[in-house]
Design a protein around this motif. Structure first.
Motif, PDB file in Angstrom:
ATOM      1  N   LEU A 213     -85.188   1.471 -28.045  1.00 34.53           N
ATOM      2  CA  LEU A 213     -84.153   0.723 -28.765  1.00 34.53           C
ATOM      3  C   LEU A 213     -83.801  -0.600 -28.089  1.00 34.53           C
ATOM      4  N   PRO A 214     -83.616  -0.641 -26.770  1.00 37.22           N
ATOM      5  CA  PRO A 214     -83.301  -1.940 -26.164  1.00 37.22           C
ATOM      6  C   PRO A 214     -84.502  -2.844 -25.942  1.00 37.22           C
TER       7      PRO A 214
ATOM      8  N   VAL B 176     -88.112   5.893 -35.060  1.00 37.32           N
ATOM      9  CA  VAL B 176     -87.056   6.519 -35.861  1.00 37.32           C
ATOM     10  C   VAL B 176     -87.656   7.320 -37.002  1.00 37.32           C
ATOM     11  N   SER B 177     -88.585   6.720 -37.715  1.00 40.95           N
ATOM     12  CA  SER B 177     -89.199   7.394 -38.861  1.00 40.95           C
ATOM     13  C   SER B 177     -89.920   8.665 -38.444  1.00 40.95           C
ATOM     14  N   GLU B 178     -90.647   8.592 -37.332  1.00 38.05           N
ATOM     15  CA  GLU B 178     -91.384   9.755 -36.855  1.00 38.05           C
ATOM     16  C   GLU B 178     -90.448  10.874 -36.412  1.00 38.05           C
TER      17      GLU B 178
ATOM     18  N   MET C   3     -83.484   0.104 -36.918  1.00 39.08           N
ATOM     19  CA  MET C   3     -83.156   1.526 -36.862  1.00 39.08           C
ATOM     20  C   MET C   3     -82.455   1.967 -38.142  1.00 39.08           C
ATOM     21  N   LEU C   4     -81.472   1.194 -38.555  1.00 33.86           N
ATOM     22  CA  LEU C   4     -80.722   1.533 -39.769  1.00 33.86           C
ATOM     23  C   LEU C   4     -81.612   1.508 -41.002  1.00 33.86           C
ATOM     24  N   LYS C   5     -82.530   0.560 -41.046  1.00 40.72           N
ATOM     25  CA  LYS C   5     -83.450   0.487 -42.192  1.00 40.72           C
ATOM     26  C   LYS C   5     -84.362   1.712 -42.232  1.00 40.72           C
TER      27      LYS C   5
END
Length: 318
Positions: free
Chosen positions: A260-261, A272-274, A305-307
Motif C-alpha cells: 500500500l505505501p 486487493v483483488s486477489e 484500493m477503493l476501486k
C-alpha cells in the motif's frame, strides 16, 4: 471498515468533500468509544490520556511516545485509575448508532492490557518486572482488566454487536514477551474480559500487530471471534486462513509495510483483488488494510484500493 491516520483522513475528506468517511466509503463497521482515551492537549503536540500519561506527538501525529513513566516503582499502592464510565467515552453513542443502525457496531478498548501497563510503567521496566516483580505485574494487569470490564459493562447498555480489544504483542518474528510469560500474566485477564463480552451474547474482536499466530488456539478457547490485522508480512495468510476456517474470522489482509505505501496503483489493485477473491470465497474474512492507513501512503494508492474493492463488491462509493 477503513481507518486513517490524521493526514490521509483529512486528504480523503477533501477529495470526497465529505466529513463522514463511514458513509462515503461504505464502511460496514461502526467504531464506538474513544479507543486509547486521548482527550486533552496539554501543550503543542503533547496530549494526555485519561490515565495521566503525556504523549509527544511531534513526529507521530496519532499516538506518539510517552514523555515519562508515571509508575515509578513496581507497586500499585496509591495508583489511581480514571473513571471507566467517563462520559467522553460514550458521548454521541446513541446518535451514532441511530444514524448508522445498519452497520456492525463495535465498542473499542485500546491499550487493553500490556500496552496500558507499559505506557504507564515503561516498556523496558515492565519486561524486567515480569521476572523481578511478578506479583506487581499480576496486580497491575488485574487492575487494568477490572477497569476494562467496568467499561465493557457500561458499553453493553448500548445496542452494540461486539467489543474490540487492542494490545500489540508481536514483533516481526515472535512475541515481545514470549508465550510462557503471555500465558502466565496476560491470559488469565484476557479470559476474564472476553467472558464478560461473550456472556452478554456479543462478539469479541482483537487487534495485535506482529507475529502472534502461535496464540490463536488459546485466544479461540478464550472466546475470540475475529482477529486483526491478518498481516501478510509476518504470517502465511493463506495457510492460516485455511487452518482456522470456521474457528476464527480474520480482518485485514492488505500489506501496510510494502504494497500500500510503496507499490504502484496497479500493484495495489492486483493485491486487493486477489485477497478478496481468494479469502471471500471461503468466508471468515473481512477485507481491510492491516492497520490504519498511514501518511506515507500516496492518495493514488488509496483510490486504487477503493476501486478494487468497488469492482469486487460492486459498491458505489466511487
Amino acid at each position: 471498515s477503513f481507518k486513517f491516520t490524521k493526514e490521509p483522513k483529512e486528504m480523503l475528506e477533501e477529495h470526497f468533500k465529505s466529513d463522514d468517511l463511514d458513509i462515503t466509503l461504505g464502511n460496514h463497521i461502526l467504531n464506538l468509544g474513544s479507543d486509547i482515551g486521548f482527550f486533552d492537549e496539554v501543550e503543542k503536540d503533547h496530549f494526555k490520556d485519561v490515565f495521566g500519561v503525556v504523549w509527544d506527538r511531534s513526529v507521530d501525529k496519532d499516538i506518539g511516545m510517552p514523555v515519562e513513566d508515571i509508575i515509578k516503582e513496581p507497586s500499585i499502592e496509591g495508583l489511581e485509575f480514571p473513571n471507566p464510565h467517563d462520559p467522553r467515552f460514550f458521548d454521541n453513542r446513541e446518535s451514532e448508532i441511530e444514524k448508522k443502525h445498519d452497520l456492525f457496531r463495535v465498542f473499542k478498548i485500546g491499550f487493553s492490557l500490556d500496552e496500558r501497563a507499559w505506557s504507564m510503567r515503561g516498556m523496558e521496566n515492565l519486561l524486567m518486572d515480569f521476572y523481578m516483580y511478578p506479583d506487581f505485574v499480576h496486580a497491575l494487569f488485574e487492575k487494568i482488566a477490572d477497569y476494562n470490564i467496568a467499561q465493557i459493562d457500561k458499553a453493553l447498555e448500548y445496542d452494540i454487536d461486539a467489543v474490540y480489544f487492542g494490545d500489540d504483542w508481536g514483533q516481526q518474528h515472535g512475541l515481545i514477551m514470549g508465550a510462557d510469560l503471555w500465558h502466565e500474566f496476560m491470559y488469565p485477564q484476557i479470559k476474564r474480559m472476553y467472558k464478560r463480552v461473550k456472556g452478554a451474547g456479543k462478539k469479541v474482536m482483537f487487534h495485535s500487530c506482529g507475529d502472534v499466530d502461535e496464540l490463536f488456539p488459546s485466544l479461540i478457547d478464550a472466546g475470540l471471534n475475529c482477529f486483526n490485522p491478518f498481516q501478510p508480512e509476518v504470517m502465511d495468510v493463506h495457510e492460516i486462513h485455511n487452518d482456522y476456517l470456521g474457528k476464527l474470522c480474520f480482518h485485514g489482509g492488505l500489506s501496510m509495510q510494502k504494497t500500500l505505501p510503496f507499490g504502484t496503483p496497479e500493484e495495489v489493485y492486483k493485491e486487493v483483488s486477489e485477497r478478496i477473491e481468494i479469502f471471500s470465497a471461503n468466508s471468515g474474512f473481512v477485507f481491510n488494510s492491516i492497520h490504519n492507513i498511514q501518511s506515507n501512503v500516496p492518495v493514488e494508492n488509496i483510490l486504487s484500493m477503493l476501486k478494487a474493492i468497488n469492482d469486487s463488491y460492486k459498491s458505489s462509493f466511487l
